[in-house]
Design an enzyme around this catalytic site. Structure first.
Site, short mmCIF file in Angstrom:
data_model
loop_
_atom_site.label_atom_id
_atom_site.label_comp_id
_atom_site.label_asym_id
_atom_site.label_seq_id
_atom_site.Cartn_x
_atom_site.Cartn_y
_atom_site.Cartn_z
N ARG A 1 -1.21 -13.77 4.61
CA ARG A 1 -2.67 -14.00 4.73
C ARG A 1 -3.49 -12.77 4.35
NH1 ARG A 1 -4.14 -18.55 7.87
NH2 ARG A 1 -2.31 -19.84 8.23
N GLU B 1 -2.26 16.51 0.39
CA GLU B 1 -2.86 17.76 -0.06
C GLU B 1 -2.41 18.09 -1.49
OE1 GLU B 1 -1.07 17.12 2.60
OE2 GLU B 1 -1.36 18.57 4.20
N CYS C 1 1.95 20.49 6.30
CA CYS C 1 3.33 20.77 6.68
C CYS C 1 3.70 22.18 6.24
CB CYS C 1 4.28 19.73 6.07
SG CYS C 1 4.38 19.79 4.28
N ARG D 1 1.56 -7.38 10.89
CA ARG D 1 2.87 -7.47 10.23
C ARG D 1 2.90 -6.54 9.01
NH1 ARG D 1 4.51 -13.51 8.89
NH2 ARG D 1 4.83 -13.76 11.12
#
Ligand SMILES: NC(=O)c1ccc[n+]([C@@H]2O[C@H](COP(=O)([O-])OP(=O)(O)OC[C@H]3O[C@@H](n4cnc5c(N)ncnc54)[C@H](OP(=O)(O)O)[C@@H]3O)[C@@H](O)[C@H]2O)c1
Length: 351
Positions: A237, A70, A96, A213
């Protein structure tokens, strides 16, 4: 005939539901692209709209310590000289309300002329449930959730927002990271690769495994896997998050993994740590701020993790039975909920 614009939500703000839904999708896309980059914070995306529903600014939280989505979107708008035009904010997570490393986003929104805030998921943190909603509504702003959108895609958008923060919700509610097992099975259902091979699944499955991963904050493995394969455990990859550093948690009670492996792992940018037990490892990884742990181990540790109940999801790549056919991917949730992993998100992340 073109679909008529439905009623605007806020007096004086002409926003169609379709535009709000499109902005919600955009905010989600921005956030999903950062899944795995933000720990210990959740990924968040934000889009600011003017009174006609045109996008003025968009941003995602990039990494812990950086601006929240934000605040970043507001800053972009301010720099562009268009903040005075902003009327609505679409954000994937409840803003928050606490002072952390950065000031509260609820306050940042209140300091603007934004009248309508549309939120994807409530903040799962037990420290202040619903406080962001309360602050914004208390100040007279209209606050809606993705669920409230009278749109055919509303449920899908809301579920995507909830799934996006599932590892964060797991970490703050259960005190341990979200644990995914990655398992490759041969046509015969074995985890052991054919002689002199390290892998046996398709290029697509291998790319998906590296995408898993990429998102992990830590990889958990066993000494058996390391001694058999000398695995690199790097993201190769698919492109990795720039500067991302992962913990490599090695379960190795008999201390069979040689120091040379620890040194080579460090040289590859990993942070290897040796553990004696699964619970201790997950506790330590949680304390280190990891949101997602990927188990990449042989059958012995896989079985132990499944038996422990300390896991959330298993992604199984089953080798195709005939050459040229696609592998089968199965996703199993321990709690029977909808799968967290969705490779369409990875496609999006990697686009
Ligand atoms: N298909 C796949 O997805 C896949 C993935 C990885 C590896 N592999 C294959 O798996 C084979 C190795 O299998 P593996 O079963 O020996 O390897 P592993 O499961 O990775 O490691 C087993 C070792 O982990 C240690 N460990 C520590 N804490 C444990 C706990 N709570 N429970 C269980 N083990 C614990 C044990 O050694 P200590 O007693 O010394 O602690 C145990 O011998 C290799 O052939 C490799 O290629 C396949």
């Amino acid at each position: 005939m073109a679909r008529p614009e439905r009623d605007p939500y806020v007096a004086g703000v002409l926003l169609s539901i379709d535009r709000l839904a499109a902005a919600a999708q955009r905010a989600l896309d921005l956030a999903w692209a950062k899944a795995g980059a933000t720990a210990p914070n959740p990924p968040v995306g934000c889009v600011l709209l003017d009174g006609a529903g045109e996008i003025l600014a968009e941003a995602a939280h990039q990494q812990a310590g950086g601006a929240h989505a934000e605040a970043a979107a507001i800053a972009l708008c301010r720099t562009a000289g268009s903040l005075n035009l902003a009327r609505a904010a679409v954000v994937t997570l409840e803003p928050c309300s606490h002072v952390g490393r950065t000031p509260p986003c609820a306050d940042a929104l209140l300091a603007t002329g934004i009248e309508l805030i549309i939120i994807g998921a409530p903040d799962p943190h037990p420290r202040a449930p619903g406080r962001g909603f309360e602050i914004l509504e208390g100040a007279g702003r209209r606050v809606l959730s993705f669920w409230d959108l009278d749109h055919t895609q509303a449920q899908r958008l809301a579920r995507s927002a909830a799934r996006l923060i599932e590892p964060f919700a797991c970490a703050v509610r259960r005190g341990r990271p979200f644990v995914t097992l990655k398992t490759a099975l041969t046509t015969k259902g074995s985890m052991i690769p054919p002689f002199a091979q390290k892998t046996f699944t398709s290029e697509t499955s291998l790319a998906h495994a590296h995408a898993l991963r990429r998102r992990a904050d830590a990889i958990l493995t066993g000494s058996g896997c390391i001694l058999a394969d000398d695995p690199a455990f790097t993201v190769r990859r698919v492109p990795d998050h720039p500067g991302k550093r992962r913990i490599l948690a090695i379960l190795d009670r008999r201390r069979r993994v040689p120091d040379a492996y620890f040194a080579s792992a460090r040289a590859r940018g990993l942070e290897p740590r040796r553990y004696e037990g699964l619970e201790a490892a997950l506790e330590d990884l949680g304390a280190a701020g990891a949101l997602e742990v990927l188990v990449e181990a042989g059958p012995t540790l896989r079985h132990a993790v499944l038996k422990s109940g300390l896991w959330d999801e298993e992604v199984i790549f089953q080798q195709a039975t005939s050459p040229g056919a696609a592998d089968e991917t199965r996703i199993v949730r321990r709690d029977g909920a909808a799968p967290f992993v969705d490779f369409t998100h990875y496609t999006l992340e990697l686009a």
